[in-house]
Motif scaffolding. Structure first.
Motif, PDB file in Angstrom:
ATOM      1  N   CYS A 170       0.841  -1.200   0.000  1.00 52.70           N
ATOM      2  CA  CYS A 170       0.000   0.000   0.000  1.00 52.70           C
ATOM      3  C   CYS A 170       0.874   1.247   0.000  1.00 52.70           C
ATOM      4  CB  CYS A 170      -0.919  -0.004   1.225  1.00 52.70           C
ATOM      5  SG  CYS A 170      -1.972   1.459   1.261  1.00 52.70           S
ATOM      6  N   GLY A 218       1.544   3.937   3.074  1.00 47.71           N
ATOM      7  CA  GLY A 218       2.664   3.789   4.017  1.00 47.71           C
ATOM      8  C   GLY A 218       2.405   4.311   5.417  1.00 47.71           C
ATOM      9  N   CYS A 219       1.250   4.007   5.972  1.00 51.46           N
ATOM     10  CA  CYS A 219       0.901   4.542   7.307  1.00 51.46           C
ATOM     11  C   CYS A 219       1.901   4.108   8.365  1.00 51.46           C
ATOM     12  CB  CYS A 219      -0.498   4.087   7.705  1.00 51.46           C
ATOM     13  SG  CYS A 219      -1.735   4.730   6.591  1.00 51.46           S
ATOM     14  N   CYS A 251       1.031   0.231  10.280  1.00 54.65           N
ATOM     15  CA  CYS A 251      -0.007  -0.499   9.563  1.00 54.65           C
ATOM     16  C   CYS A 251       0.097  -1.983   9.914  1.00 54.65           C
ATOM     17  CB  CYS A 251       0.202  -0.288   8.068  1.00 54.65           C
ATOM     18  SG  CYS A 251      -0.677  -1.466   7.032  1.00 54.65           S
ATOM     19  N   TRP A 288       6.831  -2.390   0.644  1.00 49.48           N
ATOM     20  CA  TRP A 288       5.393  -2.285   0.977  1.00 49.48           C
ATOM     21  C   TRP A 288       4.743  -1.090   0.272  1.00 49.48           C
ATOM     22  CZ3 TRP A 288       1.507  -4.980   2.692  1.00 49.48           C
ATOM     23  CH2 TRP A 288       0.371  -4.320   3.183  1.00 49.48           C
ATOM     24  N   ALA A 333      -6.255  -5.533   4.039  1.00 46.60           N
ATOM     25  CA  ALA A 333      -4.788  -5.573   4.029  1.00 46.60           C
ATOM     26  C   ALA A 333      -4.168  -4.742   2.906  1.00 46.60           C
ATOM     27  CB  ALA A 333      -4.310  -7.022   3.941  1.00 46.60           C
ATOM     28  N   THR A 334      -4.962  -3.843   2.345  1.00 43.96           N
ATOM     29  CA  THR A 334      -4.443  -2.878   1.370  1.00 43.96           C
ATOM     30  C   THR A 334      -5.499  -1.786   1.248  1.00 43.96           C
ATOM     31  OG1 THR A 334      -3.520  -2.576  -0.852  1.00 43.96           O
ATOM     32  CG2 THR A 334      -5.422  -4.055  -0.665  1.00 43.96           C
TER      33      THR A 334
HETATM   34  S1  SF4 Z   1      -3.321  -0.659   4.246  1.00 46.84           S
HETATM   35 FE1  SF4 Z   1      -4.377   0.993   5.351  1.00 46.84          FE
HETATM   36  S2  SF4 Z   1      -3.184   1.285   7.230  1.00 46.84           S
HETATM   37 FE2  SF4 Z   1      -1.904   0.093   5.800  1.00 46.84          FE
HETATM   38  S3  SF4 Z   1      -0.662   1.609   4.722  1.00 46.84           S
HETATM   39 FE3  SF4 Z   1      -2.510   1.292   3.499  1.00 46.84          FE
HETATM   40  S4  SF4 Z   1      -3.987   2.843   4.171  1.00 46.84           S
HETATM   41 FE4  SF4 Z   1      -2.386   2.710   5.696  1.00 46.84          FE
END
Ligand code: SF4
Length: 253
Positions: free
Chosen positions: A28, A31-32, A36, A53, A85-86
């Motif tokens: 994703c 990149g929280c 995450c 990631w 998960a994404t």
């Molecule tokens: S999956 Fe959700 S929490 Fe994880 S990086 Fe992406 S937006 Fe952020």
């Protein structure tokens, strides 16, 4: 964009209020840094680094898999979540968005609604592709602060854009919802939850959950979350919005 091949896509989820879900992208770009949970799991079990990631890979055989798996869920799945998960509407990732729209169209063609959640934005294309009255489109919103967003959700859409696009979906007559999770304690950011709630007073549903990462430095966080949950419930009652308080907040009460 690189791709991966999967053997199966749809799964029954153990997540609270989850039903079925799918993840048609690996990684994703947002990149929280909460961090995450999906990234932590992929780092642990697939040895994926943060740099990898945030370079998402499409599941190249998504449509092929869904065409095989969806007939089995007809009349069985209440809805399908996109995604745990994404992020299906990753900001500035047109290939991900295009595939997500194709996935929604296909799921809806089997008479099954979707429940989506993003830290990106919805466009008119998404509104046009939505073809089930029970589809529900959501955004995550835990703070109105751009400073917070830049620190914890570095590549996600600015919060004002998320709200604006969700409002546009609402104006198109589509059901909308907001996930206020993980809601931060005041030592992470001091803010007024009333302002946050007012900014999304048009939604049909609010889900509220606590900050779940590591030990909180805030004194008596359980009490804080009980107070916040009470405010969310009161707001929902006043505005006629369905409210879901996540289990972790309820148990701690
Ligand atoms: S999956 Fe959700 S929490 Fe994880 S990086 Fe992406 S937006 Fe952020």
């Amino acid at each position: 964009m690189e791709g991966v091949i999967r053997k199966q896509l749809l799964y029954r989820t153990g997540v609270e209020y989850g039903d079925y879900a799918l993840n048609h992208v690996l990684g994703c770009a947002h990149g929280c840094k909460y961090p995450c949970y999906a990234f932590l799991m992929n780092r642990r079990f697939r040895n994926i680094s943060y740099d990898d990631w945030i370079k998402p890979k499409l599941v190249d055989n998504t449509i092929e898999l869904l065409e095989k798996e969806l007939p089995k869920l007809r009349g069985k799945a209440k809805y399908i979540n996109m995604c745990f998960a994404t992020d299906p509407f990753m900001y500035n990732q047109p290939e991900v968005i295009k595939l997500s729209c194709d996935v929604i169209a296909l799921i809806n063609s089997f008479g099954i609604p979707v429940r989506t959640l993003t830290k990106g934005v919805y466009t008119l294309v998404v509104a046009k592709v939505s073809n089930h009255p029970e589809n529900s489109f959501g955004v995550t919103l835990v703070s109105l602060s751009e400073e917070f967003r830049r620190k914890y959700e570095p590549n996600a859409a600015p919060v004002s854009e998320r709200i604006k696009s969700l409002f546009a979906m609402h104006k198109c007559g589509i059901r909308t919802w907001v996930s206020i999770e993980p809601y931060p304690t005041p030592d992470i950011i001091a803010q007024d939850i009333d302002e946050l709630l007012e900014s999304v007073s048009f939604v049909d549903r609010i889900v509220f959950g606590r900050w779940n990462y590591g030990k909180l430095n805030y004194p008596d966080p359980d009490r804080f979350y009980r107070e916040m949950a009470f405010k969310v419930l009161e707001f929902g009652k006043k505005e006629g919005i369905e409210v879901v308080i996540k289990k972790e907040v309820r148990i701690s009460g």
